[in-house]
Design an enzyme around this catalytic site. Structure first.
Site, PDB file in Angstrom:
ATOM      1  N   ARG A  45      -5.796 -13.045   0.310  1.00 51.34           N
ATOM      2  CA  ARG A  45      -6.295 -11.913  -0.299  1.00 51.34           C
ATOM      3  C   ARG A  45      -7.543 -12.092  -0.919  1.00 51.34           C
ATOM      4  O   ARG A  45      -7.894 -13.353  -1.132  1.00 51.34           O
ATOM      5  CB  ARG A  45      -5.260 -11.390  -1.533  1.00 51.34           C
ATOM      6  N   TYR A  92       0.855  -1.040   0.084  1.00 48.48           N
ATOM      7  CA  TYR A  92       0.024   0.133   0.027  1.00 48.48           C
ATOM      8  C   TYR A  92       0.915   1.321   0.036  1.00 48.48           C
ATOM      9  O   TYR A  92       1.051   1.746   1.160  1.00 48.48           O
ATOM     10  CB  TYR A  92      -1.007  -0.002   1.105  1.00 48.48           C
ATOM     11  N   ASP A 102     -12.947  -4.779   2.354  1.00 46.50           N
ATOM     12  CA  ASP A 102     -13.054  -5.205   1.043  1.00 46.50           C
ATOM     13  C   ASP A 102     -13.760  -6.594   0.749  1.00 46.50           C
ATOM     14  O   ASP A 102     -14.752  -6.463   0.120  1.00 46.50           O
ATOM     15  CB  ASP A 102     -11.707  -5.398   0.558  1.00 46.50           C
ATOM     16  N   GLU A 149      -0.402  -6.132   9.511  1.00 50.19           N
ATOM     17  CA  GLU A 149      -1.692  -5.757   9.009  1.00 50.19           C
ATOM     18  C   GLU A 149      -2.950  -6.294   9.974  1.00 50.19           C
ATOM     19  O   GLU A 149      -3.573  -5.488  10.273  1.00 50.19           O
ATOM     20  CB  GLU A 149      -1.718  -5.861   7.654  1.00 50.19           C
ATOM     21  N   GLN A 197     -13.881   6.363   2.172  1.00 49.94           N
ATOM     22  CA  GLN A 197     -13.808   5.333   3.186  1.00 49.94           C
ATOM     23  C   GLN A 197     -14.678   5.822   4.479  1.00 49.94           C
ATOM     24  O   GLN A 197     -14.877   6.946   4.611  1.00 49.94           O
ATOM     25  CB  GLN A 197     -12.197   5.382   3.632  1.00 49.94           C
ATOM     26  N   TRP A 199      -3.660   6.422   2.502  1.00 47.00           N
ATOM     27  CA  TRP A 199      -5.289   5.769   2.547  1.00 47.00           C
ATOM     28  C   TRP A 199      -5.841   6.758   3.762  1.00 47.00           C
ATOM     29  O   TRP A 199      -5.219   7.093   4.990  1.00 47.00           O
ATOM     30  CB  TRP A 199      -5.120   4.467   3.196  1.00 47.00           C
ATOM     31  N   ASN A 200      -7.229   6.983   3.521  1.00 46.83           N
ATOM     32  CA  ASN A 200      -7.890   7.845   4.373  1.00 46.83           C
ATOM     33  C   ASN A 200      -8.016   7.327   5.702  1.00 46.83           C
ATOM     34  O   ASN A 200      -7.375   8.103   6.658  1.00 46.83           O
ATOM     35  CB  ASN A 200      -9.356   7.868   3.683  1.00 46.83           C
TER      36      ASN A 200
HETATM   37  C1  GLC Z   1      -7.295  -2.706   2.777  1.00 42.12           C
HETATM   38  C2  GLC Z   1      -8.271  -2.476   3.889  1.00 42.12           C
HETATM   39  C3  GLC Z   1      -8.681  -1.277   4.073  1.00 42.12           C
HETATM   40  C4  GLC Z   1      -7.361  -0.216   4.480  1.00 42.12           C
HETATM   41  C5  GLC Z   1      -6.271  -0.497   3.338  1.00 42.12           C
HETATM   42  C6  GLC Z   1      -4.996   0.317   3.577  1.00 42.12           C
HETATM   43  O1  GLC Z   1      -7.855  -2.043   1.322  1.00 42.12           O
HETATM   44  O2  GLC Z   1      -9.187  -3.328   3.499  1.00 42.12           O
HETATM   45  O3  GLC Z   1      -9.615  -0.992   5.289  1.00 42.12           O
HETATM   46  O4  GLC Z   1      -7.589   1.008   4.551  1.00 42.12           O
HETATM   47  O5  GLC Z   1      -6.028  -1.962   3.076  1.00 42.12           O
HETATM   48  O6  GLC Z   1      -4.352  -0.437   4.889  1.00 42.12           O
END
Ligand code: GLC
Length: 419
Positions: A196, A28, A162, A386, A100, A32-33
């Site tokens: 996943r 990632y 997700d 995570e 989000q 992210w929000n």
């Molecule tokens: C995944 C999770 C989401 C999170 C993102 C970054 O998409 O489902 O909740 O914000 O990863 O950690």
């Protein structure tokens, strides 16, 4: 456990890209929000200025209509799919065209309440207030045009959960676009595919993205999406965030009437999510009008929203009783439970934090501290992953994960708990 405190700070430092933090490098690589909001709570344990900055950077990417995107693509990274060229929202900075669950106002309140430098914190919070208000207005207007009191979520990625089994029925009745552009996933290059979502899920995720893109991310996509769900997590977090926004507005002598209307409406509408047999809040499919059959831990976020009652707590006790490492996102005896597959069973530190916060506010500090201790044990034994397998405690998904490190610093570490 001071060495873990130090390690958690190192993780946040390494994931800091200058004003914003990536959840983990590789898997990632952007902002992210809701991750950023929880991460701010972690920074606050050792650098309040940096904590405020995390939320300021997030809200500086807010769209003109008030929406705060789910991902902000501050810089390019070929290791992630779908990136800015797929979303093609035409915004600066590049971002997705969906949101989000709203947690920013709640984290701003927590930052302000805990501030060591109160006057600096007041200054930063006051400056964020109009942006927070605009984002809540966007939720209540663009995602609830009829004023029903429940906001609509139009993509599973918007729920932050997700591949939750709560979406299985809504996903199954959705058609994959026959002309879906071929694509190559990148997530399974970082993490084992067994942890996943399946390809059938991804095809639907991408069908929705292409549909929203074709419609230029206009407000109308709320009505156009074939996937429309009243998600318990989003709705409970919005209610809590509205309460926190009203509190913030009061601090600064700003009017709260509109916010109170949103709160009253949500309180009246949320019982529509309750399963008639169990009373547990489920996802409501707004296309079919049916409740999803599978209960998930998102239902316990009613506690975070201040709506948990004795029956909620009883259900939670039954849910966690057989689980070595609570809180499992799906009950371990559910036929859809999978201990390592993402949102289909694993336990997440930040979700545990919200549930425990709600318990502490509902007169159950004992149960709150049980969940806190379980989360601490997970991190002590297995690291800053995570998420975790609720049966074995094993860390899954990405390693050196920002929100897990942040939850350690803000909540789970022994120092935080006072010994
Ligand atoms: C995944 C999770 C989401 C999170 C993102 C970054 O998409 O489902 O909740 O914000 O990863 O950690």
């Amino acid at each position: 456990m001071p060495d873990l405190d130090a390690r958690a700070r190192v993780i946040l430092g390494e994931n800091d890209r200058g004003g914003f933090t990536v959840p983990t490098s590789g898997l990632y690589p952007f902002q992210w929000n809701w991750d950023s909001c929880f991460v701010a709570l972690g920074f606050a344990a050792f650098d309040e200025d940096r904590a405020w900055q995390e939320i300021e950077t997030l809200l500086s990417s807010q769209w003109a209509d008030g929406m705060v995107p789910s991902i902000i693509f501050h810089q390019d990274d070929p290791g992630y799919f779908p990136g800015p060229e797929i979303w093609a929202t035409g915004r600066t900075p590049h971002s997705t065209g969906i949101t989000q669950p709203p947690v920013a106002a709640s984290c701003v309140r927590l930052l302000l309440e805990q501030a060591r430098d109160r006057s600096a914190a007041e200054h930063r919070a006051r400056a964020l207030l109009p942006k927070l208000l605009a984002s809540h207005r966007w939720f209540h207007e663009a995602r609830d045009p009829s004023g029903s009191g429940l906001v609509t979520t139009i993509h599973p990625w918007e729920t932050g959960m997700d591949n939750s089994p709560a979406w299985d029925e809504a996903m199954a009745r959705m058609e994959v676009a026959p002309d879906l552009e071929p694509y190559e996933r990148r997530d399974t290059g970082h993490v084992d595919a067994s942890q996943r979502p399946h390809k059938s899920d991804y095809d639907r995720y991408m069908t929705l993205v292409e549909l929203f893109r074709r419609h230029g991310y206009a407000h109308e996509i709320e009505a156009l999406s074939p996937w429309r769900v009243a998600d318990p997590c989003t709705n409970f977090l919005l209610l809590r965030a509205d309460r926190d926004l009203a509190w913030l507005a009061e601090q600064f002598g700003e009017p709260t009437r509109q916010i109170q209307i949103w709160i009253t409406r949500a309180e009246a509408a949320l019982p529509r999510l309750l399963h008639p047999a169990t009373g547990h809040p489920h996802a409501l499919d707004l296309v079919t009008g049916e409740l999803a059959p599978t209960p998930t831990s998102a239902g316990f976020l009613s506690l975070w929203a201040g709506l948990g009652d004795a029956a909620t707590i009883e259900r939670l006790e039954a849910w966690i009783a057989p689980t070595p490492y609570p809180v499992a996102s799906v009950a371990i005896d559910d036929r859809r439970f999978e201990s390592r597959r993402y949102w289909r069973g694993p336990t997440w530190a930040f979700a545990n934090f919200m549930i425990a916060d709600g318990l502490a506010r509902s007169g159950r500090p004992d149960l709150a501290s049980r969940i806190q201790t379980a989360t601490r044990t997970l991190i002590e034994r297995h690291g800053f992953f995570e998420y975790f397998d609720p049966l074995t405690g094993e860390g899954c998904g990405g390693d050196s994960f920002s929100w897990t490190a942040a939850m350690w610093l803000a909540w789970a570490s022994r120092d935080r708990a006072g010994g």
